[in-house]
Design an enzyme around this catalytic site. Structure first.
Site, PDB file in Angstrom:
ATOM      1  N   CYS A  43       0.757  -1.166  -0.052  1.00 40.19           N
ATOM      2  CA  CYS A  43      -0.136   0.058  -0.098  1.00 40.19           C
ATOM      3  C   CYS A  43       1.078   1.289  -0.035  1.00 40.19           C
ATOM      4  CB  CYS A  43      -0.948  -0.252   1.226  1.00 40.19           C
ATOM      5  SG  CYS A  43      -1.657   1.681   1.776  1.00 40.19           S
ATOM      6  N   CYS A  54       0.249   3.700   2.695  1.00 40.41           N
ATOM      7  CA  CYS A  54       0.771   3.272   4.153  1.00 40.41           C
ATOM      8  C   CYS A  54       2.221   3.557   4.326  1.00 40.41           C
ATOM      9  CB  CYS A  54       0.499   1.647   4.097  1.00 40.41           C
ATOM     10  SG  CYS A  54      -1.135   0.981   3.983  1.00 40.41           S
TER      11      CYS A  54
END
Length: 106
Positions: free
Chosen positions: A27, A30
């Site tokens: 991600c 993230c």
């Protein structure tokens, strides 16, 4: 002197508030949270414990807290969710959330 790692439930049920970053290695947003969490940790010190939970390695934890997107940040105190938000949260906002919620619950 045994220093056994605490279970997730033990961690979030303690007196110290815990900010959990549910993330995934694949991600992009993230990855943007990592330096934000480090900066937040420096600013709030030991007022809150910050832990990261990889949803791919811990699907049950993600499922238990209905984590549908990553990153999802959840602030726990004594086992209860006191704040949560999905997406990237800037340091100043995260610090304010922690200070507001901890001050009001103390």
């Amino acid at each position: 002197m045994s220093n056994q790692p605490k279970t997730f439930n033990e961690l979030i049920s303690g007196d110290q508030p815990v900010l959990v970053d549910f993330f995934a290695t694949w991600c992009g947003p993230c990855k943007m949270m990592q330096p934000i969490l480090e900066e937040t940790s420096k600013k709030v010190g030991d007022k809150v414990k910050i832990i990261k939970v990889d949803i791919d390695k811990n699907p049950l934890a993600a499922s238990n807290f209905q984590v549908r997107g990553v990153p999802t940040l959840i602030l726990f105190q004594k086992g209860k969710t006191i704040w949560r938000q999905s997406g990237v949260v800037p340091t100043h906002q995260l610090v304010k959330v922690i200070e507001d919620n901890i001050a009001s619950k103390a």
